[in-house]
Scaffold this active site. Structure first.
Site, mmCIF file in Angstrom:
data_model
loop_
_atom_site.group_PDB
_atom_site.id
_atom_site.type_symbol
_atom_site.label_atom_id
_atom_site.label_comp_id
_atom_site.label_asym_id
_atom_site.label_seq_id
_atom_site.Cartn_x
_atom_site.Cartn_y
_atom_site.Cartn_z
ATOM 1 N N VAL A 1 58.875 53.572 63.930
ATOM 2 C CA VAL A 1 60.197 53.755 63.868
ATOM 3 C C VAL A 1 60.068 54.200 62.420
ATOM 4 C CG1 VAL A 1 62.702 54.274 64.022
ATOM 5 C CG2 VAL A 1 61.180 52.472 66.057
ATOM 6 N N CYS A 2 60.828 55.677 61.993
ATOM 7 C CA CYS A 2 61.748 55.588 61.152
ATOM 8 C C CYS A 2 62.731 56.475 60.874
ATOM 9 C CB CYS A 2 60.332 57.004 59.714
ATOM 10 S SG CYS A 2 60.131 58.189 59.977
ATOM 11 N N GLN A 3 62.806 57.021 60.093
ATOM 12 C CA GLN A 3 64.689 58.081 59.950
ATOM 13 C C GLN A 3 64.152 58.775 60.586
ATOM 14 O OE1 GLN A 3 67.081 56.235 58.366
ATOM 15 N NE2 GLN A 3 68.713 57.612 58.975
ATOM 16 N N MET B 1 65.423 56.785 63.283
ATOM 17 C CA MET B 1 66.616 56.209 63.371
ATOM 18 C C MET B 1 67.895 57.184 63.558
ATOM 19 S SD MET B 1 66.475 52.638 63.492
ATOM 20 C CE MET B 1 67.973 53.028 62.983
#
Length: 148
Positions: free
Chosen positions: A92-94, A121
């Site tokens: 997961v990242c932004q 996210m």
């Protein structure tokens, strides 16, 4: 028909440039999961959620039980997640861009089931799915904080 023959190089250039624009979309970028698929994998309890954002972004909001290893440190810290090589790893990242890079790194390092969370996210929070913040409280769809 004469127009096509007279302008064959122009036509070829148009086709080639169009193909170059479409190539990134057609090219696979590893395994991706939607927020629904990620939720199902997490609920099965056999997945590592790896957040590759910086520590401040992670502290602001992250998925429950996520492990934070920033992308820039991932290569040096692979030993910390070595035991998950044969399990599901949801990265997961932004927005999903950095996690795509991390997914490639993990696959090259021998991780077998690595998935990139589509939209990161931002997509998770848009769907109103729960996150946890530095204060150790889960935020629900309305943004209200509830005890985890």
């Amino acid at each position: 028909m004469k127009f096509l023959i007279d302008n064959i190089f122009l036509l070829g250039l148009v086709v080639l440039s169009g193909g170059a624009l479409l190539f990134p979309m057609l090219r696979g970028r590893g395994n991706k999961v939607t927020t629904l698929q990620a939720t199902q994998l997490i609920n099965q309890g056999k997945s590592l959620v790896l957040d590759v954002r910086d520590a401040d972004s992670f502290a602001a909001a992250h998925l429950l039980d996520a492990k934070n290893i920033p992308l820039k440190d991932l290569a040096q810290r692979l030993v910390e997640i070595d035991k998950f090589k044969a399990k599901n790893v949801i990265v997961v990242c932004q927005t999903g861009v950095q996690s795509a890079k991390a997914t490639s790194q993990l696959s090259a390092a021998g991780f077998e089931q690595v998935y990139n969370l589509e939209g990161g996210m931002a997509a998770w929070q848009t769907q109103g799915l729960p996150t946890i913040s530095k204060e150790s409280k889960v935020e629900n769809k309305t943004g209200n904080k509830v005890k985890a």
